[in-house]
Scaffold this motif. Structure first.
Motif, short mmCIF file in Angstrom:
data_model
loop_
_atom_site.label_atom_id
_atom_site.label_comp_id
_atom_site.label_asym_id
_atom_site.label_seq_id
_atom_site.Cartn_x
_atom_site.Cartn_y
_atom_site.Cartn_z
N VAL A 75 69.65 -6.06 -12.86
CA VAL A 75 68.57 -6.34 -12.13
C VAL A 75 68.06 -7.78 -12.06
CG1 VAL A 75 66.16 -5.78 -11.43
CG2 VAL A 75 67.84 -3.96 -11.56
N ALA A 114 63.04 -3.15 -12.25
CA ALA A 114 62.61 -4.09 -11.13
C ALA A 114 61.25 -4.84 -11.29
CB ALA A 114 62.65 -3.29 -9.90
N VAL A 120 62.44 -10.20 -7.68
CA VAL A 120 62.58 -9.20 -6.85
C VAL A 120 61.42 -9.09 -5.87
CG1 VAL A 120 62.68 -6.59 -6.75
CG2 VAL A 120 63.87 -7.49 -8.65
#
Length: 326
Positions: A75, A114, A120
């Motif tokens: 991520v 995340a 993100v």
């Protein structure tokens, strides 16, 4: 449209929907970080590595839904996380271990990863119509179901609908965690997914579809299927990230159709199927009792694949991969 340079993560990338998601993301110019349970398993990786653009813009990461932090490296540096990884099982011995823990704890583990990453911008969660319309009184003939509907977990538990409960719980914790941690979450709720397969193994819904058209074996007790083409579902995920105004849930159901109508379409496309043990289908087929609204998905830009095309392409794919002999 090119999204060159944008880095995104797809969890459970070897799955049916996720494989198409990776393919279409690469086609649009994204750099994709794909998580799989085992990098050493060719049935999980080879079809992904063979995709156009994979050599230049696809990286594989090993990650386990049960292990907190295992998605951190995949991520890190991404602008979007597409969380598709979740077990699809209708018959289980231990719902907690086989379904609830991987679906719920796995979703939380991905969202925790995340939440650590400033880059993100959005998380897109693969949920299901299981969270929309199970255990509730469905509309009378001609009624419409939409994103404002929510399944009743109490009724699902009474009827031992464990898979549906796993999806309800996973969506619930995702919404709650995202609100509490400032994550922008969009949820995709697909119906029963059909369409061509990219992965080499037979997935659950394709196997059910094959059993239906060959022998008339029903996978759903009421014989009513909320069908979604896998390509439509994948593009809905991408548009849910690309459109800044995207929000909340999106039902992705192309057609609500009775199994008898599906078999009739398959029969017309492939008369050889008539040799099988399938039930004979009359020309007059009763209409489905309700529909699922396409309005919100279409507002994203989803253009639904015609049902005949989806059925034809599914059968062609099953033939090509030697799962179906005609």
């Amino acid at each position: 449209m090119s999204e060159e340079g944008k880095v995104v993560c797809v969890t459970g990338a070897s799955g049916y929907i996720a494989s198409w998601l990776v393919k279409l993301l690469l086609h649009r110019g994204y750099t994709v970080r794909a998580t799989v349970r085992s990098i050493d398993d060719p049935t999980k990786t080879q079809h992904l590595l063979a995709l156009d653009g994979a050599k230049e813009r696809l990286s594989l990461f090993e990650a386990n839904l049960a292990v907190e932090g295992s998605f951190d490296s995949a991520v890190n540096g991404c602008v979007c996380v597409f969380h598709t990884a979740s077990p699809v099982l209708l018959e289980v011995d231990d719902p907690q271990v086989q379904l609830f823990d991987p679906a719920v704890k796995g979703t939380l583990n991905v969202l925790k990863s995340a939440a650590k990453v400033e880059s993100v911008k959005r998380v897109v969660l693969t949920s299901s119509v299981s969270t929309v319309m199970f255990g509730v009184k469905l509309p009378e003939s001609g009624g419409v179901v939409d994103e404002t509907w929510f399944s009743d977990p109490v009724v699902c538990e009474q009827n031992k609908l464990w898979y549906q409960i796993s999806k309800i719980q996973a969506e619930d914790v995702a919404v709650k965690f995202s609100k509490e941690n400032g994550l922008d979450l969009v949820v995709i709720n697909p119906g029963y997914v059909i369409g061509p397969l990219l992965q080499p193994t037979l997935n659950f819904t394709s196997e059910g579809f094959m059993g239906l058209i060959q022998t008339g074996k029903e996978l759903l007790p009421d014989g009513v299927y909320m069908l979604a083409d896998v390509r439509d579902v994948a593009i809905a995920h991408i548009l849910a990230f690309e459109k800044p105004e995207a929000n909340g849930r999106y039902c992705v159901v192309g057609d609500v159709i009775r199994s008898s109508k599906m078999m009739m379409i398959a029969n017309k496309l492939y008369p050889n199927l008539g040799r099988s043990l399938r039930h004979k289908v009359e020309e007059c087929v009763e209409m489905a009792p309700y529909s699922v609204s396409k309005a919100k998905a279409e507002s994203l830009g989803v253009e639904f694949t015609p049902i005949k095309v989806s059925i034809n392409d599914t059968i062609e794919s099953l033939k090509e991969k030697k799962f179906l002999n005609l």
